[in-house]
Scaffold this motif. Structure first.
Motif, PDB file in Angstrom:
ATOM      1  N   LEU A   9       0.838  -1.188   0.000  1.00  0.00           N
ATOM      2  CA  LEU A   9       0.000   0.000   0.000  1.00  0.00           C
ATOM      3  C   LEU A   9       0.872   1.237   0.000  1.00  0.00           C
ATOM      4  O   LEU A   9       1.758   1.388   0.837  1.00  0.00           O
ATOM      5  CB  LEU A   9      -0.913   0.016   1.235  1.00  0.00           C
ATOM      6  N   VAL A  23       0.335  -4.621   3.628  1.00  0.00           N
ATOM      7  CA  VAL A  23      -0.892  -4.698   4.425  1.00  0.00           C
ATOM      8  C   VAL A  23      -1.704  -5.919   4.006  1.00  0.00           C
ATOM      9  O   VAL A  23      -1.459  -6.512   2.954  1.00  0.00           O
ATOM     10  CB  VAL A  23      -1.738  -3.408   4.292  1.00  0.00           C
ATOM     11  N   GLU A  25      -5.357  -5.866   4.134  1.00  0.00           N
ATOM     12  CA  GLU A  25      -6.685  -5.495   3.642  1.00  0.00           C
ATOM     13  C   GLU A  25      -6.805  -3.971   3.627  1.00  0.00           C
ATOM     14  O   GLU A  25      -6.233  -3.292   4.463  1.00  0.00           O
ATOM     15  CB  GLU A  25      -7.728  -6.090   4.585  1.00  0.00           C
ATOM     16  N   VAL A  26      -7.584  -3.454   2.666  1.00  0.00           N
ATOM     17  CA  VAL A  26      -7.780  -2.010   2.526  1.00  0.00           C
ATOM     18  C   VAL A  26      -9.246  -1.748   2.202  1.00  0.00           C
ATOM     19  O   VAL A  26      -9.866  -2.517   1.459  1.00  0.00           O
ATOM     20  CB  VAL A  26      -6.911  -1.442   1.369  1.00  0.00           C
ATOM     21  N   TRP A  54      -9.477   2.885   5.614  1.00  0.00           N
ATOM     22  CA  TRP A  54      -8.740   2.126   6.617  1.00  0.00           C
ATOM     23  C   TRP A  54      -7.984   1.001   5.944  1.00  0.00           C
ATOM     24  O   TRP A  54      -8.323   0.565   4.852  1.00  0.00           O
ATOM     25  CB  TRP A  54      -9.645   1.599   7.733  1.00  0.00           C
ATOM     26  N   TYR A  55      -6.907   0.604   6.626  1.00  0.00           N
ATOM     27  CA  TYR A  55      -6.171  -0.565   6.185  1.00  0.00           C
ATOM     28  C   TYR A  55      -5.771  -1.365   7.420  1.00  0.00           C
ATOM     29  O   TYR A  55      -5.661  -0.843   8.518  1.00  0.00           O
ATOM     30  CB  TYR A  55      -4.958  -0.199   5.318  1.00  0.00           C
ATOM     31  N   ARG A  56      -5.603  -2.675   7.190  1.00  0.00           N
ATOM     32  CA  ARG A  56      -5.296  -3.581   8.291  1.00  0.00           C
ATOM     33  C   ARG A  56      -4.011  -4.324   7.989  1.00  0.00           C
ATOM     34  O   ARG A  56      -3.782  -4.785   6.873  1.00  0.00           O
ATOM     35  CB  ARG A  56      -6.447  -4.576   8.482  1.00  0.00           C
ATOM     36  N   ARG A  57      -3.184  -4.389   9.015  1.00  0.00           N
ATOM     37  CA  ARG A  57      -1.965  -5.197   8.964  1.00  0.00           C
ATOM     38  C   ARG A  57      -1.985  -6.076  10.203  1.00  0.00           C
ATOM     39  O   ARG A  57      -1.889  -5.574  11.325  1.00  0.00           O
ATOM     40  CB  ARG A  57      -0.741  -4.307   8.941  1.00  0.00           C
ATOM     41  N   THR A  61      -5.559  -2.004  12.867  1.00  0.00           N
ATOM     42  CA  THR A  61      -6.247  -1.242  11.819  1.00  0.00           C
ATOM     43  C   THR A  61      -5.865   0.224  11.935  1.00  0.00           C
ATOM     44  O   THR A  61      -5.827   0.775  13.033  1.00  0.00           O
ATOM     45  CB  THR A  61      -7.774  -1.395  11.953  1.00  0.00           C
TER      46      THR A  61
END
Length: 140
Positions: A9, A23, A25-26, A54-57, A61
């Protein structure tokens, strides 16, 4: 060919680079609504709207404000070029509240020479900033 396990990302605004990391998910505010991206997503180019991204690693989040620009999605990467991009922890809440009040006052008392669309966008951006900033306060 195996599907990628992460997305690279990259988020760039007019004045700085905000994010450049792998990441899981976005979720992006597109001009026609929000859309989610996972590794292996079909390539696309989308116009950005104004909203919360938002993005998740892993289990963490991160929330940002995005407004206008473009998102390029590839199976293993997402690149966002935004006119406005701010991290939740960088938002000045007092400034966003003041901008909200100014915009509401302007819209409540329209004048002949008022730029209605500009006032509406100012209100929208201030409300999004306040919403995204609240994400930091909730976690704290």
């Amino acid at each position: 060919m195996a599907l990628p396990t992460h997305l690279q990302l990259q988020i760039v605004s007019a004045d700085k680079s905000l994010v450049n990391e792998a990441v899981d998910e976005v979720e992006i505010p597109g001009a026609d609504g929000y859309f989610g991206v996972l590794p292996g997503h079909t390539p696309l180019l989308a116009l950005l709207g104004a909203g919360e991204m938002w993005y998740r690693r892993g289990t963490t989040t991160h929330h940002l404000v995005l407004a206008f620009g473009f998102a390029e999605v590839q199976p293993d990467a997402v690149t966002i070029l935004a006119q406005i991009a701010e991290r939740a922890d960088e938002i000045d809440i007092a400034r966003a509240e003041a901008a909200r009040r100014r915009a509401e006052e302007r819209l409540a008392r329209p004048t002949i020479d008022m730029d209605f669309e500009r006032a509406r966008l100012a209100l929208l951006k201030s409300l999004i900033r306040l919403q995204v900033a609240s994400r930091v306060r909730i976690r704290a």
